[in-house]
Design an enzyme around this catalytic site. Structure first.
Site, PDB file in Angstrom:
ATOM      1  N   GLY A  68       0.795  -1.219   0.000  1.00  0.00           N
ATOM      2  CA  GLY A  68       0.000   0.000   0.000  1.00  0.00           C
ATOM      3  C   GLY A  68       0.823   1.263   0.000  1.00  0.00           C
ATOM      4  N   ASP A  70       4.273   1.469  -1.439  1.00  0.00           N
ATOM      5  CA  ASP A  70       4.945   1.515  -2.741  1.00  0.00           C
ATOM      6  C   ASP A  70       4.045   0.817  -3.765  1.00  0.00           C
ATOM      7  OD1 ASP A  70       6.725   1.841  -4.773  1.00  0.00           O
ATOM      8  OD2 ASP A  70       8.222   0.439  -4.001  1.00  0.00           O
ATOM      9  N   THR A  91      -0.947  -2.665  -3.852  1.00  0.00           N
ATOM     10  CA  THR A  91      -1.564  -3.638  -4.727  1.00  0.00           C
ATOM     11  C   THR A  91      -1.533  -3.170  -6.189  1.00  0.00           C
ATOM     12  OG1 THR A  91      -3.017  -4.577  -3.041  1.00  0.00           O
ATOM     13  CG2 THR A  91      -3.788  -4.758  -5.309  1.00  0.00           C
ATOM     14  N   ASN A 116      -8.048   4.594   5.260  1.00  0.00           N
ATOM     15  CA  ASN A 116      -7.841   4.865   3.837  1.00  0.00           C
ATOM     16  C   ASN A 116      -8.931   4.208   3.006  1.00  0.00           C
ATOM     17  OD1 ASN A 116      -6.715   2.724   1.718  1.00  0.00           O
ATOM     18  ND2 ASN A 116      -6.082   2.042   3.765  1.00  0.00           N
ATOM     19  N   GLY A 119      -8.478   2.651  -2.895  1.00  0.00           N
ATOM     20  CA  GLY A 119      -9.116   1.949  -4.011  1.00  0.00           C
ATOM     21  C   GLY A 119      -8.144   1.486  -5.083  1.00  0.00           C
ATOM     22  N   PHE A 120      -6.977   1.007  -4.677  1.00  0.00           N
ATOM     23  CA  PHE A 120      -5.997   0.432  -5.617  1.00  0.00           C
ATOM     24  C   PHE A 120      -5.643   1.418  -6.741  1.00  0.00           C
ATOM     25  CE2 PHE A 120      -7.566  -4.248  -4.885  1.00  0.00           C
ATOM     26  CZ  PHE A 120      -7.026  -4.231  -3.618  1.00  0.00           C
ATOM     27  N   ASN A 178      -4.333 -10.577  -3.055  1.00  0.00           N
ATOM     28  CA  ASN A 178      -5.053  -9.735  -2.096  1.00  0.00           C
ATOM     29  C   ASN A 178      -6.556  -9.819  -2.377  1.00  0.00           C
ATOM     30  OD1 ASN A 178      -6.018  -7.785  -0.394  1.00  0.00           O
ATOM     31  ND2 ASN A 178      -5.136  -6.057  -1.510  1.00  0.00           N
ATOM     32  N   SER A 181      -8.899  -6.153   0.656  1.00  0.00           N
ATOM     33  CA  SER A 181      -9.007  -4.694   0.793  1.00  0.00           C
ATOM     34  C   SER A 181     -10.474  -4.302   0.758  1.00  0.00           C
ATOM     35  CB  SER A 181      -8.253  -3.993  -0.335  1.00  0.00           C
ATOM     36  OG  SER A 181      -6.876  -4.142  -0.126  1.00  0.00           O
ATOM     37  N   ASN A 183     -11.803  -1.494  -0.170  1.00  0.00           N
ATOM     38  CA  ASN A 183     -12.126  -0.334  -1.010  1.00  0.00           C
ATOM     39  C   ASN A 183     -12.375  -0.647  -2.480  1.00  0.00           C
ATOM     40  OD1 ASN A 183     -11.774   1.394   1.298  1.00  0.00           O
ATOM     41  ND2 ASN A 183      -9.576   1.002   1.065  1.00  0.00           N
ATOM     42  N   THR A 184     -12.412  -1.927  -2.828  1.00  0.00           N
ATOM     43  CA  THR A 184     -12.849  -2.337  -4.166  1.00  0.00           C
ATOM     44  C   THR A 184     -14.135  -3.111  -3.963  1.00  0.00           C
ATOM     45  OG1 THR A 184     -10.602  -2.455  -5.050  1.00  0.00           O
ATOM     46  CG2 THR A 184     -12.276  -3.755  -6.192  1.00  0.00           C
ATOM     47  N   LYS A 219      -3.718 -12.847   1.261  1.00  0.00           N
ATOM     48  CA  LYS A 219      -3.845 -11.851   2.336  1.00  0.00           C
ATOM     49  C   LYS A 219      -5.308 -11.725   2.736  1.00  0.00           C
ATOM     50  CE  LYS A 219      -2.572  -7.147   3.634  1.00  0.00           C
ATOM     51  NZ  LYS A 219      -1.781  -5.970   3.291  1.00  0.00           N
ATOM     52  N   ASN A 248      -5.277  -7.443   6.628  1.00  0.00           N
ATOM     53  CA  ASN A 248      -5.501  -6.166   5.957  1.00  0.00           C
ATOM     54  C   ASN A 248      -6.169  -5.192   6.957  1.00  0.00           C
ATOM     55  OD1 ASN A 248      -5.932  -4.252   3.788  1.00  0.00           O
ATOM     56  ND2 ASN A 248      -5.750  -6.010   2.422  1.00  0.00           N
ATOM     57  N   GLY A 262      -3.396   0.509  11.997  1.00  0.00           N
ATOM     58  CA  GLY A 262      -2.681   1.077  13.133  1.00  0.00           C
ATOM     59  C   GLY A 262      -3.139   0.481  14.458  1.00  0.00           C
ATOM     60  N   THR A 313       1.344   1.641   9.120  1.00  0.00           N
ATOM     61  CA  THR A 313       0.916   2.806   9.906  1.00  0.00           C
ATOM     62  C   THR A 313       1.946   3.145  10.997  1.00  0.00           C
ATOM     63  OG1 THR A 313      -1.354   2.120   9.452  1.00  0.00           O
ATOM     64  CG2 THR A 313      -1.040   3.784  11.171  1.00  0.00           C
TER      65      THR A 313
HETATM   66  C1  LIG Z   1      -2.755   4.072   3.121  1.00  0.00           C
HETATM   67  C2  LIG Z   1      -2.818   2.582   3.105  1.00  0.00           C
HETATM   68  C3  LIG Z   1      -2.925   1.913   1.895  1.00  0.00           C
HETATM   69  C4  LIG Z   1      -2.985   0.527   1.863  1.00  0.00           C
HETATM   70  N1  LIG Z   1      -3.051  -0.106   0.670  1.00  0.00           N
HETATM   71  C5  LIG Z   1      -3.015  -1.458   0.619  1.00  0.00           C
HETATM   72  C6  LIG Z   1      -2.993  -2.139  -0.615  1.00  0.00           C
HETATM   73  O1  LIG Z   1      -2.977  -1.534  -1.683  1.00  0.00           O
HETATM   74  N2  LIG Z   1      -2.978  -3.498  -0.600  1.00  0.00           N
HETATM   75  C7  LIG Z   1      -2.960  -4.225   0.573  1.00  0.00           C
HETATM   76  O2  LIG Z   1      -2.921  -5.466   0.536  1.00  0.00           O
HETATM   77  N3  LIG Z   1      -2.965  -3.595   1.767  1.00  0.00           N
HETATM   78  C8  LIG Z   1      -2.991  -2.253   1.816  1.00  0.00           C
HETATM   79  N4  LIG Z   1      -2.988  -1.611   3.022  1.00  0.00           N
HETATM   80  C9  LIG Z   1      -3.024  -2.420   4.251  1.00  0.00           C
HETATM   81  C10 LIG Z   1      -1.633  -2.663   4.837  1.00  0.00           C
HETATM   82  O3  LIG Z   1      -0.829  -3.392   3.955  1.00  0.00           O
HETATM   83  C11 LIG Z   1      -1.732  -3.429   6.175  1.00  0.00           C
HETATM   84  O4  LIG Z   1      -2.242  -4.715   5.926  1.00  0.00           O
HETATM   85  C12 LIG Z   1      -2.628  -2.722   7.168  1.00  0.00           C
HETATM   86  O5  LIG Z   1      -2.487  -1.327   7.096  1.00  0.00           O
HETATM   87  C13 LIG Z   1      -2.338  -3.148   8.607  1.00  0.00           C
HETATM   88  O6  LIG Z   1      -1.012  -2.812   8.972  1.00  0.00           O
HETATM   89  P1  LIG Z   1      -0.655  -1.470   9.808  1.00  0.00           P
HETATM   90  O7  LIG Z   1      -1.597  -1.408  10.970  1.00  0.00           O
HETATM   91  O8  LIG Z   1       0.789  -1.672  10.202  1.00  0.00           O
HETATM   92  O9  LIG Z   1      -0.812  -0.341   8.879  1.00  0.00           O
HETATM   93  C14 LIG Z   1      -2.934  -0.213   3.074  1.00  0.00           C
HETATM   94  C15 LIG Z   1      -2.827   0.464   4.291  1.00  0.00           C
HETATM   95  C16 LIG Z   1      -2.757   1.839   4.313  1.00  0.00           C
HETATM   96  C17 LIG Z   1      -2.621   2.542   5.644  1.00  0.00           C
END
Ligand SMILES: Cc1cc2nc3c(=O)[nH]c(=O)nc-3n(C[C@H](O)[C@H](O)[C@H](O)COP(=O)(O)O)c2cc1C
Length: 350
Positions: A68, A70, A91, A116, A119-120, A178, A181, A183-184, A219, A248, A262, A313
């Site tokens: 999420g 990079d 993703t 967040n 939405g990919f 994945n 998520s 948001n899709t 995931k 996730n 977080g 986070t």
């Molecule tokens: C801004 C943001 C964007 C994210 N985008 C993706 C994503 O594109 N694909 C995915 O599998 N997880 C995504 N995640 C989820 C993170 O990979 C992770 O699973 C989740 O945030 C829990 O970890 P954390 O509490 O350390 O952030 C995203 C999280 C954040 C905060």
């Protein structure tokens, strides 16, 4: 120092603007070989006691950057230079897409959390393919996380994932499907075993056909009912997957629409990890994500059976050298416990 910069400067700016600025700065760093190597020497984990092997891949330390950040594989090697043991890019979807309208990223500072609904947003698998082929200059383990293109209907989801897998599996140290998520629209329905089985079977065929057989993980969401966590775990074992990433973001919160990450996610993420470990033992590699903030959290996940741990986070609030600091603290902890390797901690309390 970072706390001061965060509270006085960064938090006054739009969260997504800060995010893009950070990615751009790191993408620039990725193009400066000397500086990148110097940073890597100073901050990447080099202690042999922190090395972890999973599904045939060697990681210099257990803590990696979750998917999420990079999204377009623009700066993985720069991220590794700051101390992460691996970087999960994506993703990535088969087709480029803009994601949801802004604003779509919100900080909850007192809760040390983020919501967040990105939405990919990403440039698609073809662009990622080009970037992943670039030489890196420093060693970095890169996982590639793939998802469904928004406009593709559920009935064509498998073909969409397979298209991404064909392009990207040969370039990935490991591949992640994945399906979690929020948001899709409809994506998380794919976690139902009846839909997940054909999807994972098809992607696995592609991953298995690469020259070095790319490891495959799935995931999952923290919002699955416990029986559904068990069902996905059983399916993953049955299909011969390499691991599960849990978890996730959660939609169980009262804030803005989107997924919460977080600190508030910590307890459920740990609970899902413990359940998975009880179910599958060491038959799958478990990767724990969700609410990891410090070395205590990483240690707790390892003891509970995770081989690898991811954070995102925690990095936002912990500052650029967050992962490097945690790896240094883990080195000390390994020695304090009289261990030769951090792998001795894995699963100790499970
Ligand atoms: C801004 C943001 C964007 C994210 N985008 C993706 C994503 O594109 N694909 C995915 O599998 N997880 C995504 N995640 C989820 C993170 O990979 C992770 O699973 C989740 O945030 C829990 O970890 P954390 O509490 O350390 O952030 C995203 C999280 C954040 C905060």
């Amino acid at each position: 120092m970072y706390r001061l910069v965060f509270s006085q400067v960064l938090r006054r700016f739009d969260a997504e603007a800060v995010h893009h600025l950070t990615v751009s700065a790191l993408a620039l760093l990725a193009r400066l070989p000397l500086l990148k190597r110097l940073l890597h020497q100073a901050f990447a984990p080099h202690d042999p006691a922190l090395r972890v092997s999973a599904f045939g891949v060697h990681f210099p330390g257990p803590l990696g950057l979750a998917a999420g950040f990079d999204k377009d594989a623009a700066c993985a090697e720069a991220v590794a230079s700051l101390g992460f043991g691996h970087v999960e890019v994506g993703t990535i979807t088969a087709h480029a897409q803009p994601g949801n309208p802004r604003p779509r990223l919100f900080r909850l500072v007192p809760e040390r959390a983020v919501i967040n609904r990105m939405g990919f947003n990403n440039a698609g698998a073809v662009a990622a393919d080009r970037r992943l082929r670039r030489t890196r200059g420093v060693p970095v383990v890169v996982g590639v996380n793939i998802g469904k293109t928004k406009v593709v209907p559920e009935s064509e989801a498998t073909a969409d994932y397979v298209a991404s897998a064909r392009r990207l599996a040969p370039l990935a140290d490991y591949l992640v499907v994945n399906v979690s998520s929020p948001n899709t629209p409809g994506l998380r329905n794919l976690q139902a075993v009846s839909l997940l089985r054909p999807l994972l079977t098809a992607v696995k065929e592609v991953a298995d056909a690469t020259p070095r057989r790319t490891p495959l993980l799935v995931k999952i969401a923290p919002d699955l009912a416990d029986e559904d966590v068990d069902a996905v775990a059983e399916l993953a074992v049955e299909l011969g997957l390499d691991g599960i990433i849990a978890t996730n973001t959660t939609i169980r919160h009262g804030g803005e629409t989107g997924g919460l990450s977080g600190r508030p996610l910590k307890a459920r993420s740990l609970e899902v990890l413990r359940r998975l470990r009880a179910k599958v033992g060491d038959r799958l590699t478990l990767v724990s994500a969700g609410g990891v903030e410090d070395a205590d959290d990483v240690w707790e996940r390892l003891l509970a059976g995770a081989t690898l741990v991811q954070g995102y986070t925690g990095w936002i609030y912990g500052g650029p050298l967050w992962a490097s600091r945690i790896h240094r603290q883990l080195s000390r902890r390994v020695r304090r416990h009289g261990m030769k390797s951090i792998t001795e901690a894995i699963g100790r309390t499970s």
